[in-house]
Enzyme design. Structure first.
Site, PDB file in Angstrom:
ATOM      1  N   LYS A 101       2.557   8.200   7.525  1.00  0.00           N
ATOM      2  CA  LYS A 101       1.737   7.761   6.366  1.00  0.00           C
ATOM      3  C   LYS A 101       1.332   8.981   5.831  1.00  0.00           C
ATOM      4  O   LYS A 101       1.105  10.114   6.487  1.00  0.00           O
ATOM      5  CB  LYS A 101       0.650   6.699   6.675  1.00  0.00           C
ATOM      6  CG  LYS A 101       1.401   5.416   7.140  1.00  0.00           C
ATOM      7  CD  LYS A 101       0.257   4.190   7.349  1.00  0.00           C
ATOM      8  CE  LYS A 101       1.359   2.973   7.752  1.00  0.00           C
ATOM      9  NZ  LYS A 101       0.310   1.929   7.955  1.00  0.00           N
ATOM     10  N   TYR A 139       6.661  -3.264   1.807  1.00  0.00           N
ATOM     11  CA  TYR A 139       5.719  -4.314   2.683  1.00  0.00           C
ATOM     12  C   TYR A 139       5.934  -5.784   1.968  1.00  0.00           C
ATOM     13  O   TYR A 139       4.863  -6.489   2.532  1.00  0.00           O
ATOM     14  CB  TYR A 139       4.479  -3.762   2.652  1.00  0.00           C
ATOM     15  CG  TYR A 139       4.129  -2.462   3.380  1.00  0.00           C
ATOM     16  CD1 TYR A 139       4.061  -2.758   4.888  1.00  0.00           C
ATOM     17  CD2 TYR A 139       3.861  -1.244   2.932  1.00  0.00           C
ATOM     18  CE1 TYR A 139       3.917  -1.436   5.949  1.00  0.00           C
ATOM     19  CE2 TYR A 139       3.665  -0.170   3.917  1.00  0.00           C
ATOM     20  CZ  TYR A 139       3.749  -0.402   5.269  1.00  0.00           C
ATOM     21  OH  TYR A 139       3.429   0.840   6.096  1.00  0.00           O
ATOM     22  N   ASN A 205      -3.470   4.400   9.739  1.00  0.00           N
ATOM     23  CA  ASN A 205      -3.401   4.488  10.855  1.00  0.00           C
ATOM     24  C   ASN A 205      -2.111   5.334  11.372  1.00  0.00           C
ATOM     25  O   ASN A 205      -1.579   5.235  12.283  1.00  0.00           O
ATOM     26  CB  ASN A 205      -3.358   3.133  11.536  1.00  0.00           C
ATOM     27  CG  ASN A 205      -1.904   2.495  11.087  1.00  0.00           C
ATOM     28  OD1 ASN A 205      -1.314   2.930  10.021  1.00  0.00           O
ATOM     29  ND2 ASN A 205      -1.565   1.181  11.430  1.00  0.00           N
ATOM     30  N   HIS A 208       4.187   4.318  10.834  1.00  0.00           N
ATOM     31  CA  HIS A 208       4.490   2.749  10.923  1.00  0.00           C
ATOM     32  C   HIS A 208       5.841   2.664  11.625  1.00  0.00           C
ATOM     33  O   HIS A 208       6.525   3.653  11.711  1.00  0.00           O
ATOM     34  CB  HIS A 208       4.934   2.315   9.414  1.00  0.00           C
ATOM     35  CG  HIS A 208       5.762   1.111   9.104  1.00  0.00           C
ATOM     36  ND1 HIS A 208       5.481  -0.151   9.110  1.00  0.00           N
ATOM     37  CD2 HIS A 208       7.163   1.155   9.289  1.00  0.00           C
ATOM     38  CE1 HIS A 208       6.378  -1.076   9.072  1.00  0.00           C
ATOM     39  NE2 HIS A 208       7.532  -0.456   9.171  1.00  0.00           N
ATOM     40  N   GLU A 219      14.506  -1.873   6.873  1.00  0.00           N
ATOM     41  CA  GLU A 219      13.776  -0.597   6.729  1.00  0.00           C
ATOM     42  C   GLU A 219      14.427   0.447   6.328  1.00  0.00           C
ATOM     43  O   GLU A 219      14.225   1.602   5.428  1.00  0.00           O
ATOM     44  CB  GLU A 219      12.455  -0.667   7.263  1.00  0.00           C
ATOM     45  CG  GLU A 219      11.620  -1.841   7.167  1.00  0.00           C
ATOM     46  CD  GLU A 219      10.573  -1.770   8.465  1.00  0.00           C
ATOM     47  OE1 GLU A 219       9.674  -2.647   8.091  1.00  0.00           O
ATOM     48  OE2 GLU A 219      10.658  -0.916   9.259  1.00  0.00           O
TER      49      GLU A 219
END
Length: 393
Positions: A101, A139, A205, A208, A219
């Site tokens: 991220k 998402y 965070n 992913h 994905e």
């Protein structure tokens, strides 16, 4: 693994023949007892390569989806050739999507090293900048959740790095490397995890990971489409930068993470990143500026098409000069700049292989960027088709 006397592994393989503009299909046989290989021409139903010892192929290279170089032919392993091979080598192999991220992109070197340390390999990689809509589509399963808008806003706020990881039980292994979703929990319960080291909270965070094989398939298709299109575009800027390629031997020897970490720690910005495979025609085209100039040209081409490479756009003030100074002498053996090498060097692994290759001549820089970040997805075109795409891009 206990080896039987005549144990062999069989794979279906494809090779694009640029001279004939044909996709040729083979059965590749590998004999682990003595490291020999054999190839059978599927169309003509005859032996193409008699059993021959080939030390450059290893059991860990053998999995569906990988590319292997057999005597200068880059073969795509498309399937298992028999049930024995599928049962023996394919039972635990999985693919999963890993995404770094925006808050952890500068830690890409550390993260890739963690991937290697977990016995996973990176088979595809691309830095991209998602639009709000692309992030929302990615998402979409969380659309009804309260955190959805914040998550989409954050993921689309800066570049991300998407990777396809391959390995035994890759989905579970990568999620273990990531640690708990909430970075605060990770810092307490799994301090050495990715989120424990680089995350901030439940949204910021650091990374992913797909939560199942079904999610991984969806994905991966989002970032690396197997049918039409090329997924989200890369982040190349084409200005105030230089081109660097991490070569196949450095990737196969798990040096990628260390190289990226060193580049970033020395103040350079990696403004684009993409993993790719070159066939011989494309490698010769990319290195054409060195043909007839350096004695190592053929060896350079051989190395560049021997396995996956990683192209980097290095962004900095006076990037060609400052990055070359950072990398040091081209020849680690003589410790002096050797024009005939035409490489830059950081992690010495013996001449003529180097961990990096970068344009030596200023006039080659623009061509390098166009090649590396606009058309490297074209790995199975004839030279005429390849030049046509260059003209039209």
């Amino acid at each position: 693994m206990e080896l039987f006397i005549d144990e062999r592994f069989a794979f279906l393989a494809e090779w694009y023949d640029p001279s004939a503009a044909l996709l040729r299909r083979y059965q590749l046989l590998y004999y682990p007892k003595d490291g020999s290989v054999e190839m059978f021409d599927m169309k003509n139903q005859r032996t193409f390569l008699r059993r021959t010892k080939f030390d450059e192929l290893h059991p860990e290279d053998l999995f569906v989806g990988n590319r292997v170089n057999i005597f200068s032919r880059q073969l795509n392993l498309t399937g298992y050739g028999d049930q024995y091979t599928a049962n023996k080598l394919g039972s635990k192999k999985e693919r999963t999507l890993a995404m770094i991220k925006p808050d952890a992109v500068t830690k890409v070197g550390n993260i890739i090293q963690m991937i290697y340390d977990a016995n996973l390999i990176v088979t595809k990689a691309k830095m991209t900048k998602l639009t709000w809509k692309q992030a929302a589509d990615f998402y979409m399963e969380h659309q009804s959740k309260s955190f959805f808008n914040n998550l989409v806003q954050f993921v689309s706020s800066g570049p991300v790095i998407a990777m396809e990881l391959m390995g035994d039980e890759a989905v579970t292994t990568w999620r273990k490397v990531l640690g708990p979703t909430d970075s605060g929990v990770a810092q307490k319960d799994a301090a050495n995890s990715l989120r424990g080291q680089f995350g901030t909270d439940g949204t910021k965070n650091a990374g992913h990971g797909s939560d199942s094989l079904a999610s991984a398939a969806r994905e991966l298709e989002f970032f690396f489409p197997s049918t039409t299109g090329h997924g989200p575009s890369n982040t190349a800027k084409y200005s105030d930068c230089t081109c660097c390629i991490i070569k196949p031997h450095a990737i196969s020897e798990a040096l990628t993470g260390k190289i990226l970490k060193s580049i970033i720690e020395n103040g350079f910005e990696i403004s684009a990143l993409q993993m790719f495979n070159m066939d011989r025609v494309n490698a010769e085209e990319f290195l054409e500026v060195y043909k007839g100039v350096v004695a190592e040209y053929t060896n350079m081409v051989d190395e560049l098409c021997s396995g996956p490479c990683m192209a980097l756009e290095i962004h900095a003030t006076d990037a060609p000069r400052t990055f070359r100074e950072f990398c040091g002498p081209a020849d680690p053996v003589s410790n002096k700049m050797v024009l005939s090498c035409c490489n830059v060097y950081l992690f010495p692994l013996g001449f003529p292989q180097k961990s990096y290759i970068k344009s030596l001549y200023p006039q080659a820089l623009h061509t390098s960027f166009q090649f590396s970040f606009k058309i490297l997805y074209i790995t199975s075109l004839s030279l005429q088709g390849f030049m046509k795409v260059i003209t039209e891009s």
